[in-house]
Design an enzyme around this catalytic site. Sequence first.
Site, short mmCIF file in Angstrom:
data_model
loop_
_atom_site.label_atom_id
_atom_site.label_comp_id
_atom_site.label_asym_id
_atom_site.label_seq_id
_atom_site.Cartn_x
_atom_site.Cartn_y
_atom_site.Cartn_z
N ARG A 99 0.96 -1.14 -0.01
CA ARG A 99 0.46 0.23 -0.01
C ARG A 99 0.65 1.00 0.09
NH1 ARG A 99 -5.33 -1.21 4.41
NH2 ARG A 99 -5.55 0.96 3.09
N ASP A 290 -15.88 3.55 2.32
CA ASP A 290 -16.45 2.38 3.69
C ASP A 290 -17.70 1.39 3.90
OD1 ASP A 290 -13.91 2.84 4.29
OD2 ASP A 290 -14.11 3.75 6.36
N LYS A 317 -6.98 -0.32 -0.81
CA LYS A 317 -7.48 -0.72 0.53
C LYS A 317 -7.12 -2.15 1.15
CE LYS A 317 -9.92 2.43 1.79
NZ LYS A 317 -10.52 3.49 3.12
#
Length: 409
Positions: A99, A290, A317
């Site tokens: 990430r 989310d 994510k």
Amino acid sequence: MTVYKLTSGRKFTTPRITLPLSKSISNRLMLINALTEGAIEPTYAECDDTNAMAAALKSDSDNINIGAAGTAMRFLTAYFATREGRTVILDGSERMRQRPISPLVTALRSIGAEIEYTANEGFPPLKITGHKLRGGNVEIDASISSQFISALMMIAPAMQEPLKIRLSGELVSRPYVDMTAELMKKFGVNTTITDDSIYIPNAPYRRTEIIVEGDWSAASYWYEIVSLTGKYVEITNLSEDSIQGDSDINELFDIVGVVSFNDGNGLFTIMKSAVNTCHSLEIDMDDMPDAAQTLAVTLCLNDVRFRMTGLGTLPRKETNRLAALQQELKKIGFVIEIENNDTIEWNGDTIEPTFEPIETYKDHRMAMAFAPAVLKFKELKMVDIDVVSKSYPTFWKDLEKIGIKAEKI
């Protein structure tokens, strides 16, 4: 890989649910309190992400591993950059090492931070040597992650000068930046936010006592459940005047006829007020990424065609959430399309379900978004369901209150 069988049995009477506390608020409060003299520590959320953050802040070790806690990686990178005289290696899970964190590191370096990549350029792990940061002007791409911006905002009071953050690109997930600003305000630091900049004065945090709200992201799964059953659900600890962006779920689920009422004492009753009359919609989820998985599964199960935009952060994510949604929805018969890595669309296409085990991809929101589908199909299989501990450790125990059981095969 552990496979579980989910089953939906008895009809349920109205359950009363106490949600986990907000991990978004908790993680921010932990960092702010770590920079506040004489801090008053509230009761924080109890989950993997907040536990990783809390352990790191208390640790005297030179090597800190935060596992899969993405928020902790961003916030702690900024925090440790301000710790004069201390050097740490900040690392995480294998997925965390994939990430990107370079926009935050570049911004911190420009105001005096000493940070090195110890493996792949632009990715954790990081070697961070703390200094008193200068402050002044810093620029960052606002289109990648609001957490980079929140991290810079929260450490600004520890700098030598006021901080002005210049935002390039369109700011994603703006409500999370607003949440950060609101919490900083409660601690005596007022920020000024415009379309292209954020200004934070050189003022110390003031000790403040705060109660952490229940998590509106966790509430979304109960809205999904109500949409599929028409039953009532009571939730004890939501705030109607919440600083969480996901509190807009309260309005979002009107799409499928789900509404909620507050008794004025913190008890929310979620109910289905009418038969769903919406058959297609286009919706921008930039402010509530989310909730995207939950809403996508809900709309498919309620036969509502949709085009969902503003999802550019989802591929970065815990997993590539767009690809994961596409793959797992197909197992229960729904064919969605992905466009430009930031949009998904379902135009009503279906196939014969295979009911292969739902993969969770080490992503808590995949498990929780798909679990309510068992109410429609009566039985599903799911892999590695314990991943919910990242944000909602009591999820499966709470589902037992409505007759959903998870048994290891």
